[in-house]
Design an enzyme around this catalytic site. Structure first.
Site, short mmCIF file in Angstrom:
data_model
loop_
_atom_site.label_atom_id
_atom_site.label_comp_id
_atom_site.label_asym_id
_atom_site.label_seq_id
_atom_site.Cartn_x
_atom_site.Cartn_y
_atom_site.Cartn_z
N MET A 170 0.87 -1.17 0.00
CA MET A 170 0.00 0.00 0.00
C MET A 170 0.91 1.23 0.00
O MET A 170 1.62 1.47 0.98
CB MET A 170 -0.83 -0.05 1.27
CG MET A 170 -1.69 1.12 1.50
SD MET A 170 -2.91 0.78 2.76
CE MET A 170 -2.00 1.08 4.23
N TYR A 180 0.87 3.52 12.27
CA TYR A 180 0.50 3.32 10.86
C TYR A 180 -0.98 2.97 10.71
O TYR A 180 -1.64 2.68 11.66
CB TYR A 180 1.42 2.37 10.10
CG TYR A 180 1.68 0.96 10.61
CD1 TYR A 180 0.88 0.32 11.51
CD2 TYR A 180 2.78 0.25 10.11
CE1 TYR A 180 1.15 -0.99 11.92
CE2 TYR A 180 3.06 -1.04 10.50
CZ TYR A 180 2.23 -1.65 11.41
OH TYR A 180 2.50 -2.92 11.80
N GLU A 181 -1.44 3.07 9.47
CA GLU A 181 -2.88 2.94 9.15
C GLU A 181 -3.70 4.03 9.83
O GLU A 181 -4.85 3.81 10.20
CB GLU A 181 -3.44 1.57 9.54
CG GLU A 181 -2.70 0.36 9.04
CD GLU A 181 -2.41 0.43 7.56
OE1 GLU A 181 -3.07 1.19 6.85
OE2 GLU A 181 -1.49 -0.28 7.14
N GLY A 182 -3.10 5.18 10.03
CA GLY A 182 -3.80 6.28 10.72
C GLY A 182 -3.51 6.19 12.20
O GLY A 182 -3.85 5.20 12.86
N GLN A 184 -7.71 8.05 14.08
CA GLN A 184 -8.86 7.13 14.28
C GLN A 184 -9.91 7.82 15.13
O GLN A 184 -11.12 7.67 14.92
CB GLN A 184 -8.41 5.85 15.00
CG GLN A 184 -7.32 5.06 14.32
CD GLN A 184 -7.67 4.66 12.91
OE1 GLN A 184 -8.81 4.32 12.61
NE2 GLN A 184 -6.70 4.72 12.02
#
Ligand code: FAD
Length: 600
Positions: A164, A441-443, A448
């Site tokens: 990604m 990571y991933e926000g 969130q």
């Protein structure tokens, strides 16, 4: 080094006693045959693979790390490649993938525990295959028939892996700033130019090809998030028959040196006019990437659970063995020179916190995966709509809360080892280092929290809360006949009502001052997590009482469930009181100080 034993008994508890998977599957097309015997057989095999093949490479990966060769290839740590090949040969990547691409078509709720075992055994290793899931979902949901034909089968089988590619050095959270260019070519493909940083599994030697899912901007696209498109950029250009041909112009410029997950290659990827294939429509990239990111966020929540479980298992073994001092209430090991440290209340606090977060977190994320099953498989449109709402609501909470508690558990795990935990021999300091990334990571946790409170809850004028709060209140009503549960239920009803009223209050405050949202959001998401875990523990206690009534031969297992629930309600859930207070305090104390007055 840490050791790992798959918690099969607890997994069975969640699947059978708590969530009744067998019944859940009976209402699901193409799952009617899935029963507990089949699940046990799959989990049994997966546990052997995780314990015997993957776990022993956890320390190796940490110590050896990845190596960038002069030719730009990246070597993964010793043993990673062979373990990955066994994973592919065993058909594991295809377990919960669609049959039309060669998958075994099992539901997501069976794939998730398998990923949990692989990931707890060795998160860095598990990431190589793990990121393919988001790539597959994105291509399957938004790609053309041609793209599905070329890319899906090799990704499903694990022959190829996915990445990604979002982040650039100047933009992580704010993807609207991204600069990577995509210029149209006459042949309908695009030339991708730019540099992405911090790309997990961006280059490695495990698979024949790597399928990068890349965000980039066309020359005439609008600025900001509305001008982002998404492309497939393969490491090797595929032929029409699925074989690979020449190398694309994408290369690993450097490996990032980092705090943990050393066994996973985190790459700077340079795209020098690389051939890219547009997915879906121009400028819709960010919408499409949400498919990827939502899955990745649940996957990262699973990472939090993995670190809690690993911390718990290793600190439990150590604290039963390590002899220091006597119990305050009299010797518990009179024949020995001292008592094992597990007798001390503070050590028990640390152990029970880890147990409560690991087992409660498992219940929560497995529940979310059953909603994923309904969303992707149910023939009932209303059931799918509701599952979509519930899953969308739970995803940021699971991501933020389980990663935060995962890090807390990893830290407590180290604390149980005392000074020995701080040196590397036991592996528990690796667990702390590896766990830290999951909150980023991933926000990040902050992002969130804004997604939950700002977008999902206040963005729907609080309606997004309704399915979950209704579920909790209904659960409390249905459970009242069991008198031992009543104190738990009373607390849950109170907190649920406070959750609703607090949401209204923040909503009103935000109408006057938008900073009210950002000032409350992280406390709000944590409050939500603690409450949902409270529901998971009350439901676990209810299931345990039921089994005890039936005269189970495993009395101690079920008693431990009830005792952990009692611990959770007595010692952990009261953290919500502080959160309620800090959330209600508003933004003024944060925002009043002039930036120039942050003096040091
Ligand atoms: C090991 C590792 C692996 C990674 N793997 C990948 C990968 O595979 N693919 C990929 O694309 N990226 C990857 N990343 C990048 C990762 O997703 C980003 O680091 C992350 O999204 C945060 O972006 P940033 O680092 O630019 O921080 P910034 O966006 O600069 O944020 C810094 C801080 O400010 C806060 N902040 C920013 N904006 C706001 C706001 N509006 N409100 C409140 N707080 C805010 C953030 O929460 C954070 O605490 C990886 C990172 C690491 C370290």
């Amino acid at each position: 080094m840490t050791t790992y034993k798959a918690p099969l008994r607890d997994m069975q508890f969640v699947m059978q006693d708590l969530l009744n998977y067998e019944k859940h599957y009976q209402s699901m097309p193409a799952c009617e045959e899935v029963n507990h015997e089949l699940i046990d057989a799959i989990l049994g095999e997966a546990s052997k693979f995780s314990e015997e093949i993957v776990a022993p490479l956890n320390t190796v990966g940490d110590q050896a790390g990845c190596q960038l060769q002069e030719n730009g290839e990246v070597l993964t740590p010793p043993g990673f490649k062979e373990a990955y090949q066994q994973y592919v040969d065993g058909g594991w990547p295809a377990l919960d993938q669609p049959a039309r691409y060669g998958g075994q078509d099992l539901p997501m709720s069976i794939g998730l525990p398998v990923r949990e075992m692989n990931g707890t055994a060795n998160w860095s290793w598990a990431m190589y295959g793990g990121l393919s899931h988001g790539a597959m979902e994105t291509i399957d949901e938004h790609g053309s028939e041609e793209q599905k034909r070329i890319y899906m089968e090799p990704l499903v089988s694990g022959r190829w892996t996915g990445t990604m590619c979002l982040t650039e050095s100047h933009c992580g959270t704010d993807l609207g700033l991204l600069k990577t260019k995509a210029e149209p070519s006459l042949d309908g493909t695009y030339r991708i130019t730019g540099s992405k940083v911090l790309i997990s599994s961006g280059e490695h030697d495990l698979a024949e090809n790597i399928v990068h899912i890349v965000l980039a901007r066309l020359p005439d696209s609008p600025p900001g998030t509305k001008g982002i498109s998404v492309f497939i950029v393969p490491k090797f250009i595929p032929n029409d028959d699925g074989s690979i041909s020449e190398r694309n112009d994408v290369s690993c410029g450097a490996l990032e040196h980092k705090m943990g997950i050393h066994g996973n290659s985190t790459c700077v990827l340079n795209f020098d006019g690389a051939t890219g294939y547009l997915i879906g429509e121009i400028n819709k990239g960010l919408n499409y990437m949400f498919t990827f990111m939502n899955l990745a966020r649940l996957g990262t929540g699973l990472q939090g659970l993995a670190h809690s479980e690993l911390a718990f298992q290793n600190s439990l073994a150590y604290t039963r063995d390590r002899l220091q001092m006597r119990s305050l209430s009299g010797p518990k090991n009179p024949g020995g020179p001292a008592d094992p440290i597990i007798v001390h209340p503070d050590v028990r606090r640390m152990l029970l916190t880890q147990k409560a977060f690991a087992e409660g977190g498992r219940a929560l994320i497995y529940f979310a995966s059953t909603q994923g099953d309904i969303l992707t498989r149910s023939g009932d449109a209303e059931a799918r709509r509701l599952a979509d709402e519930v899953l969308g609501f739970l995803t940021p909470i699971i991501k933020a809360f389980l990663t935060d508690t995962g890090f807390e558990c990893a830290n407590l795990g180290l604390q149980c080892f005392g000074g020995h935990g701080y040196i590397s021999d036991w592996g528990v300091e690796q667990n702390v280092r590896d766990a830290r990334i999951a909150m980023l990571y991933e926000g990040t946790t902050g992002i969130q929290a804004l997604d939950l409170l700002g977008r999902k809850v206040l963005g729907t004028r609080g309606k997004a809360l309704d399915p979950v709060t209704t579920f909790i209140l209904d659960f409390c009503k249905r459970s009242r006949s069991r008198k031992e549960l009543r104190p738990f239920l009373k607390t849950l009803v109170r907190l649920t009502k406070q959750w609703r009223s607090l949401t209204r209050r923040i909503g009103f405050a935000a109408m006057r001052n938008r900073d009210a949202v950002g000032a409350a959001s992280v406390d709000y998401i944590m409050f939500s997590g603690y409450l949902l875990l409270g529901v998971a523990w009350a439901a676990s206690a209810r299931a345990a009482y039921k089994r005890l009534d039936q005269g189970t031969p495993e009395e101690s297992f079920y008693r431990a469930k009830i005792q952990t629930a009692e611990f959770y309600f007595a010692k952990i859930l009261p953290r919500t009181s502080t959160l309620l207070e800090t959330m209600s305090a508003g933004p003024d104390s944060l925002m009043e100080m002039d930036e120039d007055h942050f003096i040091f």
